[in-house]
Write a protein that holds these residues in place. Structure first.
Motif: not given
Ligand code: ADP
Ligand code: MG
Length: 243
Positions: A152-159
């Protein structure tokens, strides 16, 4: 159980020569006294789990899986019998030591993911390290590593609301591993996921348990998921049998 002077509880110091099982459950009873009839959820459950094992706990709904996981994780205590983690009898621990044991040595994963909706994936993963007052730089590094471990490196900033169910459970798995626990307890971790996603999450969990050297006890009533386990323990009539 020993203190190392920093307020952190150390495990595995009681038996320097012989290695006790990671989990020992001995003759455990737990009765709930809600309403008119008492519910005898556990009636003499006993088993050992060795270090590094990946064990599935199965049994029909209401058979006592959650009750047993709560006892093993020190969230509840038995009416009779004992639970020991790495040689430490949980009944011998006071409230502060139990909190430290859960924070520092046990990772919990729930069916409902249990993420904080207002925090990003990265922030959710960082929570256990904040509670343990890990320095921010070490924490950030570990969060980055864990995000990539669960893909999930790409989703780090997602809630959480911006993630799929499977992604949310992967965040929860990363969070459970944050403080490098010796023990992972998962309560129907794939229960809210479709079969394909559930299988993928279980495979990931299994791989991480191996690579991180963790011991895992995973409750599931999904027969499809039992294949991933080294051993299957079955709960029925309040007791545990090997399958
Ligand atoms: P499982 O996780 O296998 O579905 P549980 O451990 O949740 O099983 O429940 C075992 C039994 O204990 C069930 O009969 C359930 O209704 C009862 N039970 C669980 N928690 C409570 C509680 N807090 N109060 C009263 N009864 C409970
Ligand atoms: Mg349950």
């Amino acid at each position: 159980m020993a203190e190392d002077g920093s307020g952190k509880v150390r495990l595995g110091t009681v038996h320097p020569t012989s290695s006790p099982p990671m989990i020992r459950v001995e003759g455990v009873h737990r009765t709930y006294n809600a309403g008119v009839a008492a519910v005898r959820a556990l009636r003499g459950a006993s088993f050992d789990i060795s270090r590094g094992e990946f064990v599935a706990l199965t049994g029909r709904s209401g058979s006592g899986k959650t009750t047993l996981l709560n006892l093993v994780g020190g969230l509840d205590s038995p009416d009779q019998g004992r639970v020991a983690i790495d040689g430490t009898d949980l009944s011998a621990l006071g409230g502060t030591d139990l909190i430290a044991l859960r924070r520092d040595h046990i990772g919990f994963i729930f069916q409902s993911f249990g993420l904080i909706p207002t925090l990003t994936a990265a922030e959710n993963i960082g929570i256990p390290m904040r509670l343990r007052k890990t320095d921010p730089r070490t924490r950030e590094e570990r969060v980055t590593l864990l995000l990539s471990l669960v893909g999930l490196a790409e989703q780090a900033a997602q809630r959480p609301s911006e993630l799929s169910g499977g992604q949310q459970q992967r965040v929860a798995i990363a969070r459970a591993l944050a403080n490098r626990p010796v023990l992972l307890l998962a309560d129907e971790p794939t229960g809210r996921l479709d079969v394909e996603t559930g299988r993928a999450v279980m495979t990931l969990l299994r791989a991480l348990v191996n690579s991180e050297g963790v011991t895992a006890l995973v409750a599931t009533h999904d027969p499809e998921l039992l294949d991933s386990a080294n051993r299957v323990l079955e709960l029925s009539d309040g007791t545990v049998t090997e399958r």
